[in-house]
Design an enzyme around this catalytic site. Structure first.
Site, PDB file in Angstrom:
ATOM      1  N   GLU A  43     -15.202 -21.094  91.876  1.00  0.00           N
ATOM      2  CA  GLU A  43     -13.933 -20.435  92.211  1.00  0.00           C
ATOM      3  C   GLU A  43     -13.193 -21.262  93.254  1.00  0.00           C
ATOM      4  OE1 GLU A  43     -15.517 -15.850  91.516  1.00  0.00           O
ATOM      5  OE2 GLU A  43     -14.518 -16.385  93.383  1.00  0.00           O
ATOM      6  N   GLU A  55     -22.655 -28.827  89.823  1.00  0.00           N
ATOM      7  CA  GLU A  55     -23.974 -28.187  89.812  1.00  0.00           C
ATOM      8  C   GLU A  55     -24.715 -28.370  91.139  1.00  0.00           C
ATOM      9  OE1 GLU A  55     -26.435 -28.297  86.306  1.00  0.00           O
ATOM     10  OE2 GLU A  55     -24.712 -28.846  85.071  1.00  0.00           O
TER      11      GLU A  55
END
Length: 385
Positions: free
Chosen positions: A127, A362
Site C-alpha cells: 500500500e 517481497e
C-alpha cells in the site's frame, strides 16, 4: 553455463531433469516472444508457460506441499533466459500462493486456471503507506450481512491491470496490528475495483495502483480464517522469498556468462582482457558470489522441502545475499563491457535494470537483515548465551 551445481546433494534426479528440460524449452520457445508491448508479452508468456506445463509447479494439489527446489530452479533458469518470463512465472505462484496453501475447494478452481495459464494472478499486498511493514495495512474489509465490503488502495501491484484474479490482504479488525488482517480472493472484474494508475519502472513490468471503493465480496471469498491474513501472507513469503534469490541468481549467472564471452574476445593487439590480472580478479569475485548465492538459495529451498514449518531465517539470508550479490555481479559485467555495457539493447544493460528491483520487493534488503537478526537473537536467548 556451469551446471555442476545441479550435482550438489540438495537435488534429486527429477530436479536435474527439470532444469535440463526447461533450459532446452526456454532456449527455443522464449525467442519467439515479442517484448514490444509488456502487457501483451506477459499474457503470451503465461500462455506459453501454461502450455509447456511449467506453471503446474506454481501450485500444489490439496494436502501436498509446494516443491520449493523446483520453483527455485525454474525461476533461476527463466531469469537467465528472459527476465519477463521469470516475472510471469513467479506471479502465477505468488498471486495464488495463499490459495495453494490455505484455499478452499471452490477457491482452488482458480488455481487450476492459473496453473494451466488460462488466468493471470496478482498479489495485492503493498500500500502507499505499508510496503515491507504488512502490519500497517490500512485497506479495510467490513462485514455487511453475509458479504465483505472492501475499501482502500494498493500500489506497485504486479500484474495490476492484466490480472484476472488477485489475492488481497485487508484489515478486518479482529485485533490490532498484524492480528487483525485477513486474506481474500478478488476477481478483477468485481465492481468497485479500479486500476487507478499504471506504474512505469526502469525494467518494464505490468504494475498498477489499485483503488477499492465499496468492493463487495461473498463470504466464501475469505481465504482461511478471519484474522489469519498476516500468517497467510508470511507463509506465502516464506515459500517464495527464496525464489526471489533464485531469480537474482539467474541474472547473475547470465551476467557472468556474458562477461566471460566478452573478456575472451580477441582485441586489436591480438590479446584478450582475460589475460589481465585485474580482470581475472573481477571474474573470481563474480564466480564466488554466484556460488555462495546458490548455496544459500538451495539450502533454504531444501530445508523447506524437508518439512521445516518455517524457514524465515534461511529464506531471508538467501534473498538478502543473492540479490545484493547479483547486483554486484551484474555491475561488474557492465564494467567489463566498457561503453557497450550501458548501451540500450545490450544484455548486461538489460540485466542491470532487471536486477535492481529484487532488492526491494517481497521484503527489502534491510527488512531481511532485521528478520535474520531477530532469528539469531532468539536462538541465542534459547541457548542461554
Amino acid at each position: 553455463m556451469d551446471h555442476t551445481f545441479l550435482h550438489w546433494p540438495f537435488f534429486e534426479d527429477r530436479h536435474r531433469d527439470l532444469a535440463a528440460a526447461l533450459d532446452d524449452w526456454a532456449g527455443t520457445e522464449l525467442r519467439h516472444v515479442d517484448h514490444a508491448d509488456t502487457d501483451t508479452a506477459c499474457r503470451d508468456l503465461v500462455a506459453r508457460l501454461g502450455q509447456g506445463g511449467w506453471l503446474r509447479h506454481t501450485g500444489a494439489a490439496e494436502g501436498e506441499a509446494l516443491d520449493v527446489r523446483s520453483l527455485c530452479l525454474i525461476r533461476e533458469t527463466l531469469a537467465r533466459h528472459d527476465g519477463l518470463a521469470d516475472f510471469a512465472f513467479a506471479m502465477q505462484g505468488l498471486g495464488m500462493g495463499a490459495v495453494s496453501l490455505f484455499g478452499s475447494a471452490s477457491q482452488r478452481e482458480w488455481l487450476a486456471r492459473t496453473r494451466a495459464g488460462r488466468a493471470i494472478a496478482g498479489f495485492a499486498l503493498t500500500e502507499p503507506g505499508a510496503g515491507s511493514d504488512v502490519a500497517a495495512t490500512a485497506t479495510t474489509a467490513r462485514r455487511d450481512g453475509g458479504d465483505w465490503v472492501l475499501d482502500g488502495e494498493k500500489t506497485y501491484i504486479s500484474n495490476g491491470g492484466i490480472a484476472d484474479i488477485y489475492t488481497i490482504i485487508a484489515r478486518t479488525g479482529e485485533a490490532p496490528g498484524a492480528k487483525g488482517l485477513s486474506a481474500f480472493l478478488l476477481p478483477a472484474d468485481t465492481p468497485g475495483l479500479e486500476v487507478a494508475a499504471r506504474i512505469e519502472v526502469m525494467a518494464p513490468h505490468p504494475l498498477a495502483h489499485l483503488r477499492l471503493t465499496g468492493v463487495r465480496l461473498p463470504a466464501d471469498a475469505l481465504i482461511g480464517q478471519a484474522g489469519g491474513g498476516f500468517r497467510i501472507a508470511m507463509s506465502v513469503l516464506d515459500v517464495f522469498r527464496a525464489t526471489v534469490g533464485a531469480a537474482a541468481l539467474g541474472f547473475a549467472r547470465r551476467a557472468l556468462d556474458e562477461a566471460l564471452v566478452r573478456v575472451q574476445r580477441p582485441r586489436a593487439d591480438g590479446g584478450t582482457l582475460a589475460r589481465l590480472q585485474m580482470v581475472q580478479g573481477h571474474l573470481a569475485d563474480m564466480a564466488l558470489k554466484v556460488d555462495a548465492a546458490a548455496l544459500l538459495v538451495y539450502r533454504a529451498a531444501w530445508t523447506k522441502d524437508r518439512g521445516a514449518p518455517r524457514v524465515s531465517r534461511e529464506a531471508a539470508m538467501a534473498k538478502l545475499y543473492a540479490t545484493e550479490a547479483a547486483q554486484q555481479v551484474v555491475d561488474l559485467a557492465v564494467q567489463l563491457h566498457g561503453g557497450d555495457g550501458v548501451k540500450t539493447g545490450e544484455i548486461v544493460e538489460s540485466l542491470y535494470r532487471e536486477v535492481r528491483a529484487l532488492r526491494i520487493y517481497e521484503g527489502a534488503s534491510d527488512v531481511q537483515r532485521v528478520v535474520i537478526a531477530r532469528a539469531v537473537l532468539e536462538a541465542a536467548e534459547g541457548t542461554g548465551r
